[in-house]
Design an enzyme around this catalytic site. Sequence first.
Site, PDB file in Angstrom:
ATOM      1  N   ASP A 123       0.828  -1.482  -0.022  1.00  0.00           N
ATOM      2  CA  ASP A 123       0.064   0.082   0.172  1.00  0.00           C
ATOM      3  C   ASP A 123       0.836   1.092  -0.005  1.00  0.00           C
ATOM      4  OD1 ASP A 123      -2.603   1.133   0.425  1.00  0.00           O
ATOM      5  OD2 ASP A 123      -1.543   2.181   2.090  1.00  0.00           O
ATOM      6  N   GLU A 143       1.710  -0.024  -4.683  1.00  0.00           N
ATOM      7  CA  GLU A 143       0.839   1.056  -4.970  1.00  0.00           C
ATOM      8  C   GLU A 143       1.687   2.425  -5.154  1.00  0.00           C
ATOM      9  OE1 GLU A 143      -3.464   3.695  -3.753  1.00  0.00           O
ATOM     10  OE2 GLU A 143      -2.046   2.483  -2.297  1.00  0.00           O
ATOM     11  N   HIS A 195     -10.926  -0.478  -5.269  1.00  0.00           N
ATOM     12  CA  HIS A 195     -11.562  -0.042  -4.024  1.00  0.00           C
ATOM     13  C   HIS A 195     -11.421   1.379  -3.502  1.00  0.00           C
ATOM     14  CE1 HIS A 195      -7.384  -0.305  -2.481  1.00  0.00           C
ATOM     15  NE2 HIS A 195      -7.834   0.412  -1.478  1.00  0.00           N
TER      16      HIS A 195
END
Length: 597
Positions: free
Chosen positions: A245, A282, A375
């Site tokens: 992340d 990411e 998401h």
Amino acid sequence: MTAIHLWAPDAARVEILLREQRYALTAGDRGWWTLANPQPHHGDDYYFFLDDQGPFPDPRSPWQPAGVHGPSRWIDHRQHRWQDDGWQPPPLTAAVIYELHIGTFTAEGTFDAAIQRLDALVDLGITHVELMPVASFAEERGWGYDGVALYAPHHHYGGPEGLKRLVDACHRRGLAVLLDVVYNHLGPSGNYLGRYGPYFTDRYNTPWGDAVNLDGPHSDTVRRFFIDNALMWLRDYHMDGLRIDAIHAFADNSATHFLEQLADAVGSLQAHLGRHLVLIAESDLNDPRAVHPPAVGGYGLDAQWNEDFHHALHAVLTGERQGYYRDFGRLADLVAVLTHGWRYDGRFSQFRQRCHGRPATGLAGHTWVGCMQNHDQVGNRARGDRLSQILSPERVMIGAALLLTSPFVPMLFQGEEWGARTPFLYFTDHQEPELGEAVRRGRQKEFAAFGWDPDQVPDPQDAATFRQSKLAWDEMDRAPHKALRQWYKALIRLRRQHPALSDGRLEAIRARFDEDARWLVIARGPVVLVCNLADNAQRIAVTGLGDKQLLLASAPQVHPDNAGVLLPADSVAIWADGTSAIDDSMPFSFSNKENSP
């Protein structure tokens, strides 16, 4: 022999409560404490005490059956009997990823319940399942990015054994499993790491407060904490890769960046296991350094999410220009991403008011994961609305075709393939009233910046917000959803059967477009995709179509010849040399009536 080890460099005394007795640990080098006897047994509950303060759960607790504030439970991972001997995941270059959230993927919201839906993913053509974070967080419901017990699968999802059963079930069906991990911050409730040592530093500011200590005093052990966590998921839970992340939120000025160290450790584990492992980042940096090898100054990761592709495709399909979409919206932006990897490769960004990114020269398309929805991009809308709720089915079909014929590794978000009507909202379950209120205010402020009415934002603390976000699987076999799922399935099969669509060479892509007329033609070797994004039928000049076979068309009224093709409004068609990808019933098309909601 199993000894207990704990890092607590500032403590003068460390004890463990094990089998209803307290035992003192012995101090060692560099802040480590050890207890050789008694040894913990599989299933034992325990707590730590630091200088007579506590009890506190173990920072490396493998299971928190009573929640993140309760006792830790010792797990011997050798007790599980795996059924995936000889398993090797499909290569990332051939992947079609499916991102899902365990809590909303099924009505039950558990690992075991998710198993019952895996066959539908196999039938669709998915190769990799990507789980949103499953590390334990303080509440029952949430997205998982507020994890605090990073070594313990969330107990409401089914704990360690439930997760292992899910991974085993995926592997039996030929599905690889990727796990989303969060190493740039921990959640606000149940985070006991600061009690044990300098895991955080105030030398950097982050959106979540103090940064993770990756380059200050004692950072060697802090870095090892997160690297060992990554290795645990890959080794003990048989994960096939990790999605890391927001790497742009790492604060690390070390000569060897944390991500490079992580990639090196995962590479060593891969060699030991004899099983392919991948790391996907990411990143909002548009920096090829993430996937460049360390020998040329890179971090050595395998791929990274392509935010420019999502933004360019979304803006073209929807016409939205608020927030970061102001940098996109032209067909030229989308074509630039498809042929160069990023749109912002050092050019000026209106949204950022500065130059952004750097060129991705020499990178293959497989080093990016591209998506039309995920998401973040659904859940961070005020009402969590999907593209199927804001676009016509015809526009969604165009977007799916552009995604699944792109040079990037395609990723779908749960329910996207049938145009799910359920939203995916931002939901929380903070037990501290002041924390819950802060989340409400923060979301309203964020949405106001995008031009959305804050009063229309569902309360993330309301359990109904969570329940609304659960997929309604009975939609999948009903019109118009069934037809859209067939379209996605056909596109995935097309991608499999035509080598040109798995070719990662960006320089091999040829594209033409007319910004005013709103049409786009993309050629990938013998495969030609023609899109009409206008609200009227128009003839598009494309030579050689008469010599090719029409494989897929989103509308039945497609009339090609050697000079071009007449396409209806909001439609897409795909031609190629050779045989059909969908049985003998080609061209594969849907009528507008069938697709209308």
